[in-house]
Scaffold this motif. Structure first.
Motif, mmCIF file in Angstrom:
data_model
loop_
_atom_site.group_PDB
_atom_site.id
_atom_site.type_symbol
_atom_site.label_atom_id
_atom_site.label_comp_id
_atom_site.label_asym_id
_atom_site.label_seq_id
_atom_site.Cartn_x
_atom_site.Cartn_y
_atom_site.Cartn_z
ATOM 1 N N GLY A 396 0.700 -1.340 0.048
ATOM 2 C CA GLY A 396 -0.153 -0.137 0.114
ATOM 3 C C GLY A 396 0.916 1.095 0.107
ATOM 4 N N LEU A 397 2.233 1.251 -0.215
ATOM 5 C CA LEU A 397 2.710 2.400 0.001
ATOM 6 C C LEU A 397 2.661 3.127 -1.112
ATOM 7 C CD1 LEU A 397 6.605 2.801 1.360
ATOM 8 C CD2 LEU A 397 5.893 3.846 -1.025
ATOM 9 N N ARG A 398 2.496 4.339 -1.207
ATOM 10 C CA ARG A 398 2.558 5.369 -2.488
ATOM 11 C C ARG A 398 3.877 6.388 -2.601
ATOM 12 N NH1 ARG A 398 -3.869 7.256 -2.443
ATOM 13 N NH2 ARG A 398 -4.620 5.141 -1.986
ATOM 14 N N PRO A 399 4.590 5.934 -3.571
ATOM 15 C CA PRO A 399 5.956 6.474 -3.598
ATOM 16 C C PRO A 399 5.621 8.044 -4.542
ATOM 17 C CG PRO A 399 5.669 4.733 -5.141
ATOM 18 C CD PRO A 399 4.647 4.689 -4.186
ATOM 19 N N LEU A 400 6.341 8.785 -4.028
ATOM 20 C CA LEU A 400 6.496 10.144 -4.827
ATOM 21 C C LEU A 400 7.975 10.099 -5.154
ATOM 22 C CD1 LEU A 400 5.724 12.784 -5.948
ATOM 23 C CD2 LEU A 400 6.310 13.894 -3.827
ATOM 24 N N VAL A 401 8.477 9.679 -6.447
ATOM 25 C CA VAL A 401 9.665 9.630 -7.022
ATOM 26 C C VAL A 401 10.096 10.896 -7.928
ATOM 27 C CG1 VAL A 401 11.427 7.952 -8.408
ATOM 28 C CG2 VAL A 401 9.271 7.023 -7.080
ATOM 29 N N THR A 402 10.846 11.602 -7.549
ATOM 30 C CA THR A 402 11.152 12.608 -8.355
ATOM 31 C C THR A 402 12.762 13.142 -8.332
ATOM 32 O OG1 THR A 402 10.958 15.143 -8.249
ATOM 33 C CG2 THR A 402 10.814 13.956 -5.947
ATOM 34 N N ASN A 403 13.083 13.883 -9.279
ATOM 35 C CA ASN A 403 14.270 14.547 -9.297
ATOM 36 C C ASN A 403 14.588 15.926 -8.873
ATOM 37 O OD1 ASN A 403 13.287 15.698 -11.724
ATOM 38 N ND2 ASN A 403 14.692 14.782 -13.269
ATOM 39 N N GLU A 404 13.618 16.204 -8.387
ATOM 40 C CA GLU A 404 13.557 17.892 -8.116
ATOM 41 C C GLU A 404 14.313 18.174 -7.048
ATOM 42 O OE1 GLU A 404 9.037 19.223 -8.300
ATOM 43 O OE2 GLU A 404 8.684 17.062 -8.276
ATOM 44 N N TYR A 405 14.644 17.374 -6.258
ATOM 45 C CA TYR A 405 15.392 17.498 -4.778
ATOM 46 C C TYR A 405 16.384 16.582 -4.562
ATOM 47 C CZ TYR A 405 10.665 19.075 -3.805
ATOM 48 O OH TYR A 405 9.446 19.625 -3.772
ATOM 49 N N GLN A 406 17.381 17.204 -4.050
ATOM 50 C CA GLN A 406 18.555 16.315 -3.279
ATOM 51 C C GLN A 406 18.013 15.873 -2.161
ATOM 52 O OE1 GLN A 406 21.355 15.581 -4.661
ATOM 53 N NE2 GLN A 406 20.628 16.600 -6.564
ATOM 54 N N HIS A 407 18.985 15.546 -1.226
ATOM 55 C CA HIS A 407 18.410 14.664 0.235
ATOM 56 C C HIS A 407 17.758 15.563 1.008
ATOM 57 C CE1 HIS A 407 18.703 11.410 3.061
ATOM 58 N NE2 HIS A 407 19.270 12.156 3.817
ATOM 59 N N ASP A 408 18.012 16.824 0.910
ATOM 60 C CA ASP A 408 17.371 17.731 1.779
ATOM 61 C C ASP A 408 16.177 18.438 1.446
ATOM 62 O OD1 ASP A 408 18.892 19.272 -0.024
ATOM 63 O OD2 ASP A 408 19.634 20.728 1.623
ATOM 64 N N GLY A 409 15.299 17.686 0.632
ATOM 65 C CA GLY A 409 14.439 18.455 -0.067
ATOM 66 C C GLY A 409 13.192 18.889 1.215
ATOM 67 N N ILE A 410 13.157 18.237 2.241
ATOM 68 C CA ILE A 410 12.272 18.654 3.382
ATOM 69 C C ILE A 410 12.707 20.004 3.935
ATOM 70 C CG2 ILE A 410 13.514 17.545 4.991
ATOM 71 C CD1 ILE A 410 9.733 17.723 4.800
ATOM 72 N N ARG A 411 14.041 20.322 3.652
ATOM 73 C CA ARG A 411 14.453 21.661 4.181
ATOM 74 C C ARG A 411 14.311 22.697 3.133
ATOM 75 N NH1 ARG A 411 18.497 24.739 3.357
ATOM 76 N NH2 ARG A 411 19.421 23.190 1.689
ATOM 77 N N ALA A 412 14.573 22.301 1.814
ATOM 78 C CA ALA A 412 14.677 23.187 0.803
ATOM 79 C C ALA A 412 13.011 23.821 0.404
ATOM 80 C CB ALA A 412 15.504 22.613 -0.357
ATOM 81 N N ASP A 413 12.114 22.739 0.601
ATOM 82 C CA ASP A 413 10.915 22.835 -0.106
ATOM 83 C C ASP A 413 9.849 22.221 0.933
ATOM 84 O OD1 ASP A 413 8.794 23.889 -1.893
ATOM 85 O OD2 ASP A 413 8.948 22.399 -3.047
ATOM 86 N N GLY A 414 9.924 22.290 2.076
ATOM 87 C CA GLY A 414 9.084 21.366 2.866
ATOM 88 C C GLY A 414 7.904 21.658 2.884
#
Length: 427
Positions: A396-414
């Motif tokens: 049931g996991l729903r992935p969001l696969v993207t090349n928009e972010y580096q590892h710190d996506g939650i910091r950059a565009d949280g």
């Protein structure tokens, strides 16, 4: 549990302190303190709780000086609990000062063996019960996603929903598999960086040649070696990392009394990146996050060093060596003053072959908890290949696969990222 409360910027802030067992299995006596800071937006007292698991291991929860980004978005729907994972922040810290009181290296290793994701989940469960919450939601970044996956394996009935950013771990397999992929990605990031800033390649060669012939000391007093300097490459895994390394290398030298030396500013900035003084637990426990006994092939045995030795392009002896990434090596425990006191403990943990499994593939295959996970195509630290395999293994996991972010996506565009994950979770 003891709680202190104050107000800030339209929010109630509750600081919780709870005594928890050092060893949740009960074999080793003693307790430690667990600390969590809970933020509640005005009008949100009846909202469900979401607990935040910080990346790491060994990093305390973030200390927001203002409410923005992912936290601002989360507070629209949740009371947010920022948990200091055991050994970090105000949760009975484990560092060279406190570990000295634990005993010798063997005693320290036995103590630190209780600081992995399974214990963090057990701590969270006691905190959830103390807060009177039947179930709660989880948001985990990087290593926090590893903790969330352990939570899904061990106590899924206590979870409303799980959100993970850059943190789906391999469920089985040795640490070597992880490092072969991260070294390959690190080589690609090196190539991309020097293609963007070709002048920095010459500067890097000049700094490396200088360090081989001249003693330069970091602000913490130790000599800066070539191999340690190359660890500034960890910055290549962040959204602003290319610029960070470029700015670091833009003017590293100064002439003093006719002698060429590295600038004090340069040494201070390098030291800030490569020193583990602020989070020694990260250095000691990093490879143990991949240790799962038979499920991971036994002891990690300094897997990053072993894999690096098989890759001649990462030799520190080259004229133009590659920068390294999120890798821990045994020689750091002789070069970094923050790690020297825990060298023996680190060696014992690296040799331990019987760590219990952290994940239960059978439980995850039958998962019923809503899960959404952001997977970054170019992640330097958590290989997408392994994350995608785990995404398929969790029902049931729903992935969001993207090349928009580096590892710190939650910091950059949280804010935007969390909103996208919540939308995917509830679609």
């Amino acid at each position: 549990m003891e709680t202190a409360t104050y107000r800030i910027d339209g929010h109630d802030v509750h600081e919780h302190v709870l005594a928890v067992p050092l060893d949740h299995a009960g074999a080793t006596p003693g307790t430690i303190e667990l600390f969590a800071r809970e933020l509640v937006r005005d009008g949100g007292a009846q909202r469900p709780r979401l607990v935040w698991f910080q990346g790491g291991p060994g990093n305390r929860a973030n200390r927001p000086d203002s409410v923005g980004g992912w936290l601002d978005r989360a507070l629209e729907e949740y009371r947010v609990v920022l948990l200091d994972q055991r050994g970090t922040g105000r949760s009975t810290p484990a560092d060279r000062q406190t570990l000295a009181d634990v005993g010798d290296g063997a005693a320290q290793a036995a103590y630190l063996a209780h600081f992995r994701a399974d214990a963090i989940v057990a701590d969270a469960e006691l905190l959830r019960e103390a807060l009177g919450e039947d179930r709660w939601s989880v948001l985990g970044q990087s290593y926090g996603g590893f903790v969330a996956t352990t939570y899904l394996s061990r106590a899924p009935h206590r979870l409303r929903e799980v959100l993970i950013t850059a943190g789906l771990p391999a469920l089985t397999g040795p640490a070597d598999d992880v490092y072969r992929l991260t070294f390959a990605q690190t080589a690609r990031r090196n190539a991309e960086f020097f293609a963007r800033h070709p002048v920095d390649a010459a500067t890097l060669r000049e700094v490396v040649a200088h360090l081989r012939g001249t003693e330069e000391l970091l602000p913490t007093g130790e000599r800066l070696s070539v191999q340690r300097f190359l660890q500034v490459g960890i910055q290549l895994g962040s959204s602003t990392g290319f610029e960070g390394v470029h700015y670091l290398l833009e003017a590293p030298f100064v002439t003093v009394g006719g002698e060429k030396r590295l600038r004090e500013r340069f040494l201070r900035e390098v030291g800030g990146v490569v020193s583990f003084a602020a989070n020694p637990l990260y250095g000691v426990l990093h490879e143990t996050i991949y240790a799962q006994g038979p499920a991971s092939g036994g002891a990690t045995a300094w897997a990053a060093q072993r894999v690096r030795e098989s890759l001649p392009e990462f030799s520190a002896d080259l004229e133009q060596p590659l920068l390294t990434g999120e890798h821990i090596f045994p020689w750091q425990f002789t070069e970094d003053p923050a790690l020297v006191p825990v060298r023996e403990a680190a060696e014992i943990l690296a040799a331990r072959a019987d760590f219990p499994a952290l994940y239960d593939p059978e439980v995850l295959a039958e998962n019923t908890v809503p899960v959404a996970a952001a997977i970054y195509h170019d992640d330097l630290f958590v290989p997408r290949e392994l994350s995608l395999a785990t995404a398929q293994a969790i029902r049931g996991l729903r992935p969001l696969v993207t090349n928009e972010y580096q590892h710190d996506g939650i910091r950059a565009d949280g804010r935007h990222l969390l909103d996208r994950l919540l939308t995917r979770l509830r679609a």
